[in-house]
Design an enzyme around this catalytic site. Structure first.
Site, PDB file in Angstrom:
ATOM      1  N   HIS A 264      61.130  43.065  46.240  1.00  0.00           N
ATOM      2  CA  HIS A 264      61.249  44.221  45.352  1.00  0.00           C
ATOM      3  C   HIS A 264      60.287  45.301  45.805  1.00  0.00           C
ATOM      4  O   HIS A 264      59.205  45.001  46.297  1.00  0.00           O
ATOM      5  CB  HIS A 264      60.936  43.820  43.902  1.00  0.00           C
ATOM      6  CG  HIS A 264      61.432  44.806  42.905  1.00  0.00           C
ATOM      7  ND1 HIS A 264      60.707  45.908  42.543  1.00  0.00           N
ATOM      8  CD2 HIS A 264      62.595  44.863  42.220  1.00  0.00           C
ATOM      9  CE1 HIS A 264      61.408  46.601  41.657  1.00  0.00           C
ATOM     10  NE2 HIS A 264      62.561  45.994  41.448  1.00  0.00           N
TER      11      HIS A 264
ATOM     12  N   GLU B 103      68.303  40.474  40.542  1.00  0.00           N
ATOM     13  CA  GLU B 103      69.680  40.217  40.976  1.00  0.00           C
ATOM     14  C   GLU B 103      69.961  38.723  41.144  1.00  0.00           C
ATOM     15  O   GLU B 103      71.094  38.290  41.062  1.00  0.00           O
ATOM     16  CB  GLU B 103      69.961  40.928  42.307  1.00  0.00           C
ATOM     17  CG  GLU B 103      69.620  42.397  42.346  1.00  0.00           C
ATOM     18  CD  GLU B 103      70.641  43.266  41.659  1.00  0.00           C
ATOM     19  OE1 GLU B 103      71.348  42.759  40.767  1.00  0.00           O
ATOM     20  OE2 GLU B 103      70.732  44.445  42.002  1.00  0.00           O
TER      21      GLU B 103
HETATM   22  N1  COA Z   1      64.475  38.948  52.912  1.00  0.00           N
HETATM   23  C1  COA Z   1      63.806  38.935  54.078  1.00  0.00           C
HETATM   24  N2  COA Z   1      62.862  39.820  54.407  1.00  0.00           N
HETATM   25  C2  COA Z   1      62.588  40.764  53.519  1.00  0.00           C
HETATM   26  C3  COA Z   1      63.229  40.834  52.282  1.00  0.00           C
HETATM   27  C4  COA Z   1      64.212  39.874  51.990  1.00  0.00           C
HETATM   28  N3  COA Z   1      64.880  39.894  50.848  1.00  0.00           N
HETATM   29  N4  COA Z   1      62.755  41.877  51.590  1.00  0.00           N
HETATM   30  C5  COA Z   1      61.845  42.448  52.374  1.00  0.00           C
HETATM   31  N5  COA Z   1      61.743  41.782  53.539  1.00  0.00           N
HETATM   32  C6  COA Z   1      60.850  42.082  54.662  1.00  0.00           C
HETATM   33  C7  COA Z   1      61.364  43.285  55.430  1.00  0.00           C
HETATM   34  O1  COA Z   1      62.244  42.916  56.443  1.00  0.00           O
HETATM   35  C8  COA Z   1      60.088  43.889  55.944  1.00  0.00           C
HETATM   36  O2  COA Z   1      59.719  43.203  57.092  1.00  0.00           O
HETATM   37  P1  COA Z   1      59.091  43.996  58.345  1.00  0.00           P
HETATM   38  O3  COA Z   1      57.813  44.569  57.820  1.00  0.00           O
HETATM   39  O4  COA Z   1      58.900  42.934  59.371  1.00  0.00           O
HETATM   40  O5  COA Z   1      60.093  45.047  58.717  1.00  0.00           O
HETATM   41  C9  COA Z   1      59.067  43.555  54.861  1.00  0.00           C
HETATM   42  O6  COA Z   1      59.589  42.446  54.137  1.00  0.00           O
HETATM   43  C10 COA Z   1      58.865  44.693  53.887  1.00  0.00           C
HETATM   44  O7  COA Z   1      60.132  45.118  53.487  1.00  0.00           O
HETATM   45  P2  COA Z   1      60.436  46.570  52.935  1.00  0.00           P
HETATM   46  O8  COA Z   1      61.770  46.990  53.439  1.00  0.00           O
HETATM   47  O9  COA Z   1      59.275  47.477  53.156  1.00  0.00           O
HETATM   48  O10 COA Z   1      60.510  46.292  51.433  1.00  0.00           O
HETATM   49  P3  COA Z   1      61.099  47.307  50.434  1.00  0.00           P
HETATM   50  O11 COA Z   1      60.120  47.469  49.342  1.00  0.00           O
HETATM   51  O12 COA Z   1      61.573  48.544  51.080  1.00  0.00           O
HETATM   52  O13 COA Z   1      62.387  46.544  49.986  1.00  0.00           O
HETATM   53  C11 COA Z   1      64.093  45.608  48.812  1.00  0.00           C
HETATM   54  C12 COA Z   1      62.686  46.182  48.739  1.00  0.00           C
HETATM   55  C13 COA Z   1      64.533  45.174  47.439  1.00  0.00           C
HETATM   56  C14 COA Z   1      65.049  46.723  49.329  1.00  0.00           C
HETATM   57  C15 COA Z   1      64.089  44.423  49.803  1.00  0.00           C
HETATM   58  O14 COA Z   1      63.185  43.440  49.356  1.00  0.00           O
HETATM   59  C16 COA Z   1      65.475  43.838  50.020  1.00  0.00           C
HETATM   60  O15 COA Z   1      66.230  44.323  50.855  1.00  0.00           O
HETATM   61  N6  COA Z   1      65.844  42.765  49.260  1.00  0.00           N
HETATM   62  C17 COA Z   1      67.149  42.195  49.384  1.00  0.00           C
HETATM   63  C18 COA Z   1      68.170  43.036  48.623  1.00  0.00           C
HETATM   64  C19 COA Z   1      68.008  42.900  47.125  1.00  0.00           C
HETATM   65  O16 COA Z   1      67.803  41.817  46.601  1.00  0.00           O
HETATM   66  N7  COA Z   1      68.151  44.038  46.439  1.00  0.00           N
HETATM   67  C20 COA Z   1      68.056  44.083  44.984  1.00  0.00           C
HETATM   68  C21 COA Z   1      66.799  44.765  44.567  1.00  0.00           C
HETATM   69  S1  COA Z   1      66.517  44.666  42.840  1.00  0.00           S
END
Ligand code: COA
Length: 357
Positions: free
Chosen positions: A235, A292
């Site tokens: 998140h 989710e």
């Molecule tokens: N699975 C695997 N790796 C994940 C991850 C996940 N669900 N969520 C984050 N990461 C990793 C990223 O790949 C990133 O790695 P890196 O630094 O090597 O590139 C690191 O963790 C940080 O991720 P980041 O994209 O900065 O986190 P964010 O705050 O932008 O992302 C979400 C938040 C929700 C977009 C992300 O966690 C995600 O894509 N989750 C899956 C989709 C989801 O469940 N969405 C519903 C949200 S309520």
């Protein structure tokens, strides 16, 4: 790379507060755990909109009015994607009251689902509770008390969540002094993306692919080795488990007459495997279950098809969008952030070919 908006306060709000470090979500002055499954959705709307205004009667009437509009919506409800259908149908609303838009989202989402299944839409019951009526408009029969309570608990849990992407989109549009329907249409567009509201369907696809709890560790390892994201995990704001995951997990447990216990066991195994492996791989970045994850299980147990998950999310979140719309209009100030220009300066830019050359 950060987009420069992390942690930036863009508005003051009475709607909700998210503390990502503590895992605390306050909605209308109450902790989400004291609201979801405890306070009926209509009262939650009242808390969000006007400090406890009564909405059950106007909301029921709004559903009835929206149903009358169905024949005028053209192709909107036959679009293949549910969020496209919602965007196209809500865009045609002329009832711009909070109740009008909220009632319409539920009616249009249910009608889209029925249409794609080759069934006629079912007229709302204006006397029924909103969540129960949504299930009835989908399935044709009045839901059991347990199913109605679970739907109501879900709606209350996701009604608002700080300055998330769709709410921000709604507020940006409101800040230009545009109308409520335009604001909600923008929010629907933002909610459609899988990084925001589109994850619960893929969570179930993942559970199907894993198949059995004992395969969870290996499946998660392969996915992470392939640089895939585990849906329903992580998140932007929470650094602990999303408090709504606990609330919705409880709602699934209480649904034992409908829910499949094996499915819940599978989900828990995948969550544990993902949490553990993500902790190993990203020790500095806590990545735990988000809303989710258990939304997927709950909506599946209620007989809602995957394609309808994000429109169902919109049925609840529209209440928050409407509250933010009103707040932003009352504030009356244009939201106008800046972009940092990283292109060449004119003196360093390559020469453009003239028209003659
Ligand atoms: N699975 C695997 N790796 C994940 C991850 C996940 N669900 N969520 C984050 N990461 C990793 C990223 O790949 C990133 O790695 P890196 O630094 O090597 O590139 C690191 O963790 C940080 O991720 P980041 O994209 O900065 O986190 P964010 O705050 O932008 O992302 C979400 C938040 C929700 C977009 C992300 O966690 C995600 O894509 N989750 C899956 C989709 C989801 O469940 N969405 C519903 C949200 S309520």
């Amino acid at each position: 790379m950060q987009n420069g908006l992390e942690g930036v306060v863009v508005a003051e709000t009475l709607t909700s507060s998210v503390d990502g470090e503590a895992g605390e979500l306050i909605i209308g002055g109450r902790a989400v755990g004291d609201l979801s499954g405890v306070v009926p959705f209509e009262r939650v709307c009242g808390l969000m909109w006007e400090r406890d205004v009564e909405v059950a009667v106007p909301l029921g009437a709004a559903r009835a009015r929206a149903f009358e509009r169905l024949p005028d919506l053209g192709r909107a409800l036959s679009l293949a994607d549910g969020m496209d259908a919602l965007r196209a149908s809500v865009a045609q609303l002329d009832d711009t009251s909070r109740e009008g838009v909220t009632g319409a989202v539920a009616v249009f989402a249910a009608a889209w689902s029925r249409t794609r299944r080759g069934l006629d839409p079912i007229a709302p019951d204006p006397e029924a509770a909103h969540a129960a009526d949504y299930l009835r408009m989908l399935h044709g029969d009045a839901p059991t008390d347990g199913a109605a309570a679970a739907m109501d608990a879900y709606f209350a849990a996701v009604v608002d969540h700080g300055m998330n992407a769709s709410t921000f989109a709604a507020r940006v549009v409101a800040s230009t002094e545009s109308d409520r329907v335009s604001s909600v249409v923008a929010a629907i567009g933002a909610l459609k993306g899988r990084l925001h509201g589109g994850a619960p369907g893929p969570v179930l696809d993942m559970l199907d692919a894993v198949g059995a709890p004992e395969r969870a560790e290996a499946w998660v390892r392969e996915a992470l080795d392939a640089k895939e994201r585990i849906m329903g995990m992580g998140h932007r704001v929470y650094r602990v488990r999303d408090p709504r995951a606990a609330v919705l997990e409880r709602a699934v447990e209480q649904l034992d007459s409908v829910a499949d216990p094996a499915r819940l066991a599978l989900a828990r195994a995948v969550e544990q495997a993902a949490e553990r492996q993500l902790r190993e791989r990203k020790p500095d970045r806590p990545l735990r279950a988000n809303v989710e994850f258990y939304t997927a299980l709950l909506l599946e147990a209620l007989g809602i098809e995957r394609a309808l998950f994000t429109p169902t999310f919109a049925c609840a979140r529209v209440v928050g969008w409407c509250a933010h719309y009103d707040e932003q209009r009352a504030e009356g100030r244009l939201i106008r952030p800046r972009a940092r220009y990283v292109g060449p300066r004119p003196e360093a830019a390559p020469a453009l070919r003239s028209r003659a050359g």
